[in-house]
Motif scaffolding. Structure first.
Motif, PDB file in Angstrom:
ATOM      1  N   VAL A  67      -2.220  -5.851  -9.888  1.00 47.23           N
ATOM      2  CA  VAL A  67      -4.116  -5.116 -10.025  1.00 47.23           C
ATOM      3  C   VAL A  67      -3.062  -4.054  -9.010  1.00 47.23           C
ATOM      4  CG1 VAL A  67      -6.198  -4.335  -8.862  1.00 47.23           C
ATOM      5  CG2 VAL A  67      -5.590  -7.050  -9.786  1.00 47.23           C
ATOM      6  N   ILE A  68      -3.498  -2.761  -9.394  1.00 50.11           N
ATOM      7  CA  ILE A  68      -2.884  -1.242  -9.129  1.00 50.11           C
ATOM      8  C   ILE A  68      -4.880  -0.272  -9.016  1.00 50.11           C
ATOM      9  CG2 ILE A  68      -2.325   0.815  -9.499  1.00 50.11           C
ATOM     10  CD1 ILE A  68      -0.106  -0.549 -11.397  1.00 50.11           C
ATOM     11  N   ASN A  69      -4.772  -0.057  -7.476  1.00 49.46           N
ATOM     12  CA  ASN A  69      -7.045   0.244  -7.347  1.00 49.46           C
ATOM     13  C   ASN A  69      -6.063   1.341  -6.879  1.00 49.46           C
ATOM     14  OD1 ASN A  69      -8.862   0.411  -6.765  1.00 49.46           O
ATOM     15  ND2 ASN A  69      -9.388  -1.544  -5.346  1.00 49.46           N
ATOM     16  N   VAL A  70      -6.130   2.186  -7.200  1.00 47.01           N
ATOM     17  CA  VAL A  70      -5.951   3.918  -7.049  1.00 47.01           C
ATOM     18  C   VAL A  70      -7.528   3.946  -6.673  1.00 47.01           C
ATOM     19  CG1 VAL A  70      -5.546   6.701  -7.540  1.00 47.01           C
ATOM     20  CG2 VAL A  70      -4.156   4.454  -8.736  1.00 47.01           C
ATOM     21  N   ASP A  99      -5.730  14.202  -2.828  1.00 43.21           N
ATOM     22  CA  ASP A  99      -6.470  13.917  -2.637  1.00 43.21           C
ATOM     23  C   ASP A  99      -7.157  12.060  -2.803  1.00 43.21           C
ATOM     24  OD1 ASP A  99      -7.526  15.767  -2.926  1.00 43.21           O
ATOM     25  OD2 ASP A  99      -9.018  16.576  -4.357  1.00 43.21           O
ATOM     26  N   ILE A 100      -5.068  11.019  -2.532  1.00 43.84           N
ATOM     27  CA  ILE A 100      -5.973  10.064  -3.318  1.00 43.84           C
ATOM     28  C   ILE A 100      -5.204   9.510  -2.005  1.00 43.84           C
ATOM     29  CG2 ILE A 100      -4.432   8.129  -3.978  1.00 43.84           C
ATOM     30  CD1 ILE A 100      -3.382   9.898  -6.168  1.00 43.84           C
ATOM     31  N   ASP A 101      -6.465   8.347  -1.446  1.00 44.77           N
ATOM     32  CA  ASP A 101      -6.478   8.362  -0.194  1.00 44.77           C
ATOM     33  C   ASP A 101      -4.915   6.683   0.156  1.00 44.77           C
ATOM     34  OD1 ASP A 101      -7.678   7.403   2.350  1.00 44.77           O
ATOM     35  OD2 ASP A 101      -7.498   5.788   2.242  1.00 44.77           O
ATOM     36  N   ARG A 102      -4.945   6.295  -1.049  1.00 42.60           N
ATOM     37  CA  ARG A 102      -3.957   5.104  -1.178  1.00 42.60           C
ATOM     38  C   ARG A 102      -4.082   4.590  -2.829  1.00 42.60           C
ATOM     39  NH1 ARG A 102      -8.948   3.142   1.259  1.00 42.60           N
ATOM     40  NH2 ARG A 102      -9.178   0.637   0.882  1.00 42.60           N
ATOM     41  N   ILE A 103      -3.359   4.081  -2.717  1.00 46.25           N
ATOM     42  CA  ILE A 103      -2.632   3.165  -3.803  1.00 46.25           C
ATOM     43  C   ILE A 103      -2.686   1.345  -3.557  1.00 46.25           C
ATOM     44  CG2 ILE A 103      -1.749   2.736  -6.242  1.00 46.25           C
ATOM     45  CD1 ILE A 103      -1.109   5.824  -5.978  1.00 46.25           C
ATOM     46  N   VAL A 155       1.070  -1.404  -0.161  1.00 46.03           N
ATOM     47  CA  VAL A 155      -0.162   0.114  -0.011  1.00 46.03           C
ATOM     48  C   VAL A 155       1.284   1.446   0.046  1.00 46.03           C
ATOM     49  CG1 VAL A 155      -1.583   1.531   1.374  1.00 46.03           C
ATOM     50  CG2 VAL A 155      -1.799  -0.934   1.021  1.00 46.03           C
ATOM     51  N   ILE A 156       0.799   2.153  -1.113  1.00 50.23           N
ATOM     52  CA  ILE A 156       0.974   3.408  -1.217  1.00 50.23           C
ATOM     53  C   ILE A 156       0.515   4.464  -0.008  1.00 50.23           C
ATOM     54  CG2 ILE A 156       2.282   5.482  -2.541  1.00 50.23           C
ATOM     55  CD1 ILE A 156       2.810   3.222  -5.089  1.00 50.23           C
ATOM     56  N   THR A 157       0.704   5.294   0.965  1.00 51.97           N
ATOM     57  CA  THR A 157      -0.743   6.406   1.550  1.00 51.97           C
ATOM     58  C   THR A 157      -0.148   6.939   1.087  1.00 51.97           C
ATOM     59  OG1 THR A 157       1.480   6.536   2.842  1.00 51.97           O
ATOM     60  CG2 THR A 157      -0.167   4.218   3.588  1.00 51.97           C
ATOM     61  N   ASN A 158      -1.650   8.054   1.420  1.00 52.66           N
ATOM     62  CA  ASN A 158      -0.900   9.407   1.200  1.00 52.66           C
ATOM     63  C   ASN A 158      -0.066  10.052   1.368  1.00 52.66           C
ATOM     64  OD1 ASN A 158      -2.003  12.545   2.492  1.00 52.66           O
ATOM     65  ND2 ASN A 158      -3.401  12.213   0.427  1.00 52.66           N
ATOM     66  N   VAL A 197       6.590  12.622  -5.173  1.00 51.35           N
ATOM     67  CA  VAL A 197       6.622  12.646  -6.936  1.00 51.35           C
ATOM     68  C   VAL A 197       5.491  13.395  -6.522  1.00 51.35           C
ATOM     69  CG1 VAL A 197       7.277   9.586  -6.515  1.00 51.35           C
ATOM     70  CG2 VAL A 197       5.097  10.621  -5.982  1.00 51.35           C
ATOM     71  N   THR A 198       5.239  13.250  -8.366  1.00 50.36           N
ATOM     72  CA  THR A 198       4.450  14.449  -8.791  1.00 50.36           C
ATOM     73  C   THR A 198       2.847  13.565  -9.915  1.00 50.36           C
ATOM     74  OG1 THR A 198       5.538  15.145 -10.639  1.00 50.36           O
ATOM     75  CG2 THR A 198       5.451  16.275  -8.553  1.00 50.36           C
ATOM     76  N   SER A 199       3.373  12.142 -10.113  1.00 50.95           N
ATOM     77  CA  SER A 199       2.535  11.626 -10.931  1.00 50.95           C
ATOM     78  C   SER A 199       1.888   9.875 -10.163  1.00 50.95           C
ATOM     79  CB  SER A 199       3.316  11.129 -12.687  1.00 50.95           C
ATOM     80  OG  SER A 199       4.253  10.602 -11.841  1.00 50.95           O
ATOM     81  N   ILE A 200       1.661   9.758 -11.239  1.00 51.14           N
ATOM     82  CA  ILE A 200       0.894   8.342 -10.560  1.00 51.14           C
ATOM     83  C   ILE A 200       2.155   6.820 -10.939  1.00 51.14           C
ATOM     84  CG2 ILE A 200      -0.304   6.017 -10.437  1.00 51.14           C
ATOM     85  CD1 ILE A 200      -2.833   8.008 -10.362  1.00 51.14           C
ATOM     86  N   PRO A 201       2.525   7.154 -11.862  1.00 49.46           N
ATOM     87  CA  PRO A 201       3.835   5.946 -12.581  1.00 49.46           C
ATOM     88  C   PRO A 201       4.566   6.582 -11.827  1.00 49.46           C
ATOM     89  CG  PRO A 201       2.473   7.243 -14.558  1.00 49.46           C
ATOM     90  CD  PRO A 201       2.160   7.700 -13.076  1.00 49.46           C
ATOM     91  N   GLU A 202       5.170   6.969 -11.677  1.00 54.77           N
ATOM     92  CA  GLU A 202       6.393   7.502 -10.232  1.00 54.77           C
ATOM     93  C   GLU A 202       6.087   7.048  -9.112  1.00 54.77           C
ATOM     94  OE1 GLU A 202       9.387   8.794 -11.379  1.00 54.77           O
ATOM     95  OE2 GLU A 202       8.748   8.820 -13.650  1.00 54.77           O
TER      96      GLU A 202
END
Length: 699
Positions: free
Chosen positions: A165-168, A142-146, A65-68, A76-81
């Motif tokens: 599976v990647i769930n944003v 605003d991303i809670d977690r990935i 889990v990538i947290t906020n 990082v400034t983007s989801i891929p990074e």
């Protein structure tokens, strides 16, 4: 800016600050919590493994889990990074806005074995079985977690969730009240800004609206000269939720976006003189690639009790890509129903139904065109899934699940899964899983002809390789065995280890064909190097070898993934991740040419070893210092050696809502190439060392 001076300045600053910590612990709220409480706060519950809320420690899957907080502290400034943090996830940039992202092998631009969701909306493209990463964005705050599952998730999420599976998941509107203003500038991030406002309506309603834009500088070539792949995007959207009854809630959200980039392309234009193209290595600069789109989704859920709820989701998604190689317009409508119920006290049952349809319109070009003279195509997907979590006793849980689908490419598919969990203590978990998953063919693999895009040079000979889609392709099949161990040691250390063995059948590979792109028969001629006979579509000056696709390879992959979290001090946290991957491929047919070349490509696509070290420090007086060291082993197929990168971030908060930060990225080298492949028609550019400053104000 003298960028070489900054690391020294920062190191001096950190040393002096660390000395100060020994003398004085400030009155931050987090410092008042015990380490055990801090660890508990930082291990979030997850929903992607079982489509219901559960403790990460109890999950029978390789989930990360990538947290906020991780997003903010990493810079990082983007989801891929952000995905570079995930153990075993291999992320590499081909140019300023094109990434190759995969896990457990098969890492290339068209990596097609990952399913990506943003708030339940699948962003997997049936056109090429991959993801347009450059348009997958939102307000990072605003991303809670990935949640990232490494390994098959097809039993619950469907075909193409083969390797992960990647769930944003974004925050609820009720958690983003007030205003957020974020802006910055730097050497690569030339200018970026976000404004978000959240408020209330009625007695139970909450909403937020946002606008976001950025302008990013292009990367450089091997000599360090600027290229033309500058990139800009603009985006706006909203999210709202409200109670429809005492036990039910409705969420509605949507986004609009548009942007432009000009990636250098590598194309062979038959209408132009050959010599100038060869002199320039077929590089074409300055051609714009414009993208725009939007989505609108509604989600309704009724909760009858903690162990009984049902929900319905409806989503519309539009994507338009105006590319020099091919222009496409895609409209997708997606419906999904889910029911969760616990019965007999030991069975947690989740089941659901789904339907998705996609309409494509394509503007054919000489480089890519649909076969049989078509310019549109429609695909449909019908699905059903069921899962039963059976509690055998306090220590053992057995899970059975399967998904049943009917798609427009291969018809019926069944993807079963069995998982077993053993929890000998509250903080120790052993798990194992046996899964089957499929990757269905895409439109480009079954109905598209490419020409002048795949160009190879060998022994001073230029090879142009047209690739013709094959409507008779079968799904690629995976059987996966995973074993995992997860434990929290005392108050300061946590360990997560996963070992896996994957067996793939019918991997798609390109082989020679007797049909030229225009439908005529190829000539049979001796090879200019070996003397063997080749199929040839004659063009003066180049060797044009027509190919098509077959299910020609079997492959096995196996490896190990480790995550270790260590709270060295109550103000200092470290995370270490490491992954090892081995790929062995072999042709499953003997009569087709080029399969040995495919075998070598598949084995050399991914790095064998990757590792991360991340450090976050809460210093006195609301100063923060973070660094992140990344290592990726060599990519043999791309002819790129092993590389190590360093990111650093220093931040200072003023009060509760104002923060100023400086971020350095890719600091070990001035510039370096991360990836290359010949199939996309895009030329590589190189990632640069960069710095940016950011101010973030919540009020």
């Amino acid at each position: 800016m003298n960028t070489k001076f900054l690391p020294t300045l920062l190191a001096t600053f950190i040393f002096s600050s660390s000395q100060a910590i020994a003398e004085s612990q400030e009155d931050e709220d987090l410092f008042e919590l015990s380490l055990e409480e801090l660890i508990s706060m930082e291990i979030p519950d997850v929903t992607s493994v079982s489509r219901k809320k559960q403790r990460l420690m109890d999950s029978a899957a390789a989930i990360y889990v990538i947290t906020n907080e991780d997003l903010r502290r990493s810079g990082v400034t983007s989801i891929p990074e952000a995905l570079r943090m995930v153990p075993g996830m291999q992320v590499a940039k081909l140019n300023a806005n094109t990434w190759s992202i995969s896990t457990r092998g098969f890492n290339y631009i068209f990596a097609n074995k990952l399913l990506v969701l943003i708030d339940g909306r699948t962003v997997y493209s049936p056109l090429f079985s991959g993801v347009n990463w450059d348009v997958q964005d939102t307000v990072m705050e605003d991303i809670d977690r990935i949640e990232v599952i490494r390994g098959p998730g097809a039993a619950l999420w469907g075909a193409n969730a083969v390797n992960g599976v990647i769930n944003v998941i974004t925050k609820k509107a009720s958690d983003t009240q007030g205003n957020l203003l974020s802006a910055g500038t730097g050497t690569q991030e030339k200018a970026f800004g976000t404004y978000r406002h959240g408020g209330e309506f009625g007695e139970t309603g909450f909403y937020r609206v946002y606008a976001k834009a950025f302008e990013r500088d292009g990367q450089v070539d091997a000599e360090g000269k600027d290229t033309s792949d500058d990139w800009n995007m603009r985006r706006a959207g909203f999210k709202s939720e409200w109670k429809t009854t005492a036990d039910s809630e409705m969420t509605v959200q949507g986004d609009l976006y548009e942007g432009t980039t000009r990636p250098p392309l590598r194309l062979f234009d038959q209408s132009q003189p050959l010599i100038p193209q060869m002199t320039n290595s077929f590089i074409v600069n300055g051609l714009s690639r414009d993208q725009r789109g939007g989505n609108l989704g509604a989600y309704w859920k009724r909760t009858l009790s903690e162990t009984h709820d049902y929900s319905f989701r409806a989503i519309y998604d539009n994507y338009q890509n105006f590319d020099y190689r091919i222009a496409e317009k895609r409209d997708t409508v997606d419906f999904e129903f889910q029911h969760y119920y616990q019965f007999w006290g030991k069975h947690d049952l989740v089941w659901g139904l789904g339907y998705r349809t996609t309409w494509y319109e394509v503007e054919n070009t000489p480089y890519m065109f649909l076969l049989e003279g078509k310019d549109s195509k429609k695909t449909e997907l019908f699905s059903a899934f069921i899962q039963d979590d059976i509690t055998l006793n306090e220590q053992w849980t057995f899970t059975l699940s399967s998904r049943f689908e009917h798609n427009s490419f291969t018809g019926y598919e069944v993807q079963p899964n069995a998982r077993l969990t053993w929890k000998p203590t509250e903080n120790r978990t052993f798990w194992t899983a046996l899964s089957q998953a499929v990757k269905t063919p895409s439109i480009s693999e079954t109905a598209l002809q490419t020409d002048g895009i795949t160009i190879e040079n060998s022994n001073n000979i230029t090879y142009v390789i047209p690739i013709r889609g094959n409507p008779d392709l079968k799904s690629e099949k995976l059987t996966a065995l995973e074993v995992g161990y997860r434990e929290q040691f005392g108050n300061s250390f946590r360990l997560d280890i996963t070992a896996f063995y994957n067996q793939y059948e019918d991997i798609i590979a390109y082989v020679d064909t007797t049909v030229c792109p225009d439908g005529t028969a190829a000539l049979r001629v001796p090879s200019p190097t070996s003397g063997s006979l080749l199929n040839l579509c004659p063009i003066p000056g180049v060797v044009r070898l027509p190919t098509t696709l077959i299910n020609g390879l079997d492959t096995r992959t196996y490896g190990l993934e480790i995550v270790a979290d260590w709270h060295a001090k109550d103000w200092w946290k470290l995370q270490f991740t490491y992954s090892w991957l081995q790929v062995d491929a072999s042709p499953n047919q003997s009569e087709a040419d080029f399969l040995e070349t495919n075998e070598r490509i598949v084995e050399d696509l991914s790095a064998s070893h990757t590792a991360n070290i991340r450090s976050t420090m809460n210093l006195p007086n609301q100063w923060y210092f973070d660094f992140w060291v990344r290592y990726m082993d060599n990519l043999k197929n791309a002819s790129i050696g092993a590389n190590t990168s360093l990111d650093m971030r220093v931040a200072k908060k003023f009060g509760d809502g104002l923060e100023f930060s400086i971020v350095g990225q890719n600091l070990f080298r001035n510039h370096h190439r991360e990836f290359y492949e010949p199939l996309s028609g895009m030329a590589p550019t190189e990632t640069q060392e960069s710095w940016y400053a950011q101010i973030r104000w919540q009020f």
